[in-house]
Design a protein around this motif. Structure first.
Motif, PDB file in Angstrom:
ATOM      1  N   GLY A  52       0.779  -1.223   0.000  1.00  0.00           N
ATOM      2  CA  GLY A  52       0.000   0.000   0.000  1.00  0.00           C
ATOM      3  C   GLY A  52       0.813   1.277   0.000  1.00  0.00           C
ATOM      4  N   GLU A  53       2.101   1.172  -0.337  1.00  0.00           N
ATOM      5  CA  GLU A  53       2.975   2.351  -0.344  1.00  0.00           C
ATOM      6  C   GLU A  53       3.748   2.417  -1.649  1.00  0.00           C
ATOM      7  N   LEU A  54       4.156   3.628  -2.012  1.00  0.00           N
ATOM      8  CA  LEU A  54       5.091   3.860  -3.097  1.00  0.00           C
ATOM      9  C   LEU A  54       6.438   4.108  -2.437  1.00  0.00           C
ATOM     10  N   TRP A  55       7.421   3.243  -2.737  1.00  0.00           N
ATOM     11  CA  TRP A  55       8.732   3.280  -2.084  1.00  0.00           C
ATOM     12  C   TRP A  55       9.812   3.806  -3.011  1.00  0.00           C
ATOM     13  N   LEU A  56      10.724   4.583  -2.442  1.00  0.00           N
ATOM     14  CA  LEU A  56      11.891   5.089  -3.143  1.00  0.00           C
ATOM     15  C   LEU A  56      13.119   4.594  -2.384  1.00  0.00           C
ATOM     16  N   GLY A  57      13.852   3.677  -2.966  1.00  0.00           N
ATOM     17  CA  GLY A  57      15.060   3.148  -2.342  1.00  0.00           C
ATOM     18  C   GLY A  57      16.286   3.747  -3.015  1.00  0.00           C
ATOM     19  N   HIS A 122      19.096   3.885   1.696  1.00  0.00           N
ATOM     20  CA  HIS A 122      18.087   4.800   2.225  1.00  0.00           C
ATOM     21  C   HIS A 122      16.735   4.344   1.699  1.00  0.00           C
ATOM     22  N   LEU A 123      15.733   4.407   2.544  1.00  0.00           N
ATOM     23  CA  LEU A 123      14.385   4.031   2.138  1.00  0.00           C
ATOM     24  C   LEU A 123      13.431   5.165   2.488  1.00  0.00           C
ATOM     25  N   PHE A 124      12.667   5.582   1.489  1.00  0.00           N
ATOM     26  CA  PHE A 124      11.678   6.637   1.673  1.00  0.00           C
ATOM     27  C   PHE A 124      10.309   6.137   1.226  1.00  0.00           C
ATOM     28  N   ARG A 125       9.289   6.554   1.942  1.00  0.00           N
ATOM     29  CA  ARG A 125       7.890   6.278   1.600  1.00  0.00           C
ATOM     30  C   ARG A 125       7.306   7.561   1.036  1.00  0.00           C
ATOM     31  N   ALA A 126       6.582   7.464  -0.072  1.00  0.00           N
ATOM     32  CA  ALA A 126       6.019   8.649  -0.723  1.00  0.00           C
ATOM     33  C   ALA A 126       4.679   9.029  -0.114  1.00  0.00           C
ATOM     34  N   GLU A 127       4.556  10.272   0.257  1.00  0.00           N
ATOM     35  CA  GLU A 127       3.279  10.876   0.641  1.00  0.00           C
ATOM     36  C   GLU A 127       2.885  11.761  -0.534  1.00  0.00           C
ATOM     37  N   LEU A 128       1.793  11.440  -1.203  1.00  0.00           N
ATOM     38  CA  LEU A 128       1.411  12.094  -2.453  1.00  0.00           C
ATOM     39  C   LEU A 128       0.732  13.441  -2.227  1.00  0.00           C
ATOM     40  N   THR A 129       1.088  14.398  -3.077  1.00  0.00           N
ATOM     41  CA  THR A 129       0.357  15.662  -3.125  1.00  0.00           C
ATOM     42  C   THR A 129      -0.398  15.791  -4.446  1.00  0.00           C
ATOM     43  N   GLU A 130       0.050  15.049  -5.480  1.00  0.00           N
ATOM     44  CA  GLU A 130      -0.705  15.010  -6.733  1.00  0.00           C
ATOM     45  C   GLU A 130      -0.226  13.864  -7.611  1.00  0.00           C
ATOM     46  N   VAL A 131      -1.135  13.416  -8.460  1.00  0.00           N
ATOM     47  CA  VAL A 131      -0.846  12.417  -9.487  1.00  0.00           C
ATOM     48  C   VAL A 131      -1.415  12.975 -10.786  1.00  0.00           C
TER      49      VAL A 131
END
Length: 159
Positions: A52-57, A122-131
């Motif tokens: 349920g997340e968009l991940w940026l590694g 490094h691992l980041f989870r995306a919090e969306l502001t727009e798509v």
């Protein structure tokens, strides 16, 4: 206002599927971050949709990771391919990257992704502001779909 990937999927499942398909069509995409001086930096990145997340590694000490630690705002564009692979259109995601430091969450991600060094990324989870999705509709319209958390999906068409 921000939203995680699962909330976006719940709000707009058809658009979410299209976005995931566009990102899934290629391995490497383009991430835009902000440098110390506020100027933009674009770099390549692989992304994952898991749990349920968009991940940026990212590799340890990478400039994009340092940028996100300093200013979490980002924009992410799916690889458009050579021009003929644009089925589904062009898609972009913007938001804030939240660094994940919880060992259990990192381990759950690593079980699926298998990074080269479990202790050095490094691992980041995306919090969306727009798509945003831009595509050709009915071979006569340029259509732009815009979704923002808390707002209905908006579609604009131009001839």
């Amino acid at each position: 206002m921000t939203s995680n990937w699962a909330a976006f999927v719940a709000a707009e499942p058809a658009l979410a599927r299209t976005v995931e398909d566009r990102f899934g069509a290629f391995t490497h995409h383009v991430l835009a971050t902000l440098r110390k001086d506020g100027s933009p930096r674009t770099t390549g990145i692989e992304v994952r949709f898991l749990n349920g997340e968009l991940w940026l590694g990212m590799m340890p000490g990478s400039l994009k990771a340092l940028d996100l630690r300093r200013d979490s705002r980002f924009a992410l564009q799916a690889n458009p391919g050579s021009g003929t692979e644009m089925a589904g259109g062009d898609v972009r995601v913007a938001g804030r990257a939240v660094e994940v430091r919880d060992p259990q969450e990192i381990a759950r991600y690593a079980e699926v992704v298998n990074p080269p060094d479990l202790d050095a990324f490094h691992l980041f989870r995306a919090e969306l502001t727009e798509v945003v999705r831009t595509y050709i509709e009915d071979e006569k319209y340029l259509a732009v779909q815009l979704w923002k958390p808390g707002a209905p999906l908006r579609t604009t068409r131009r001839t």
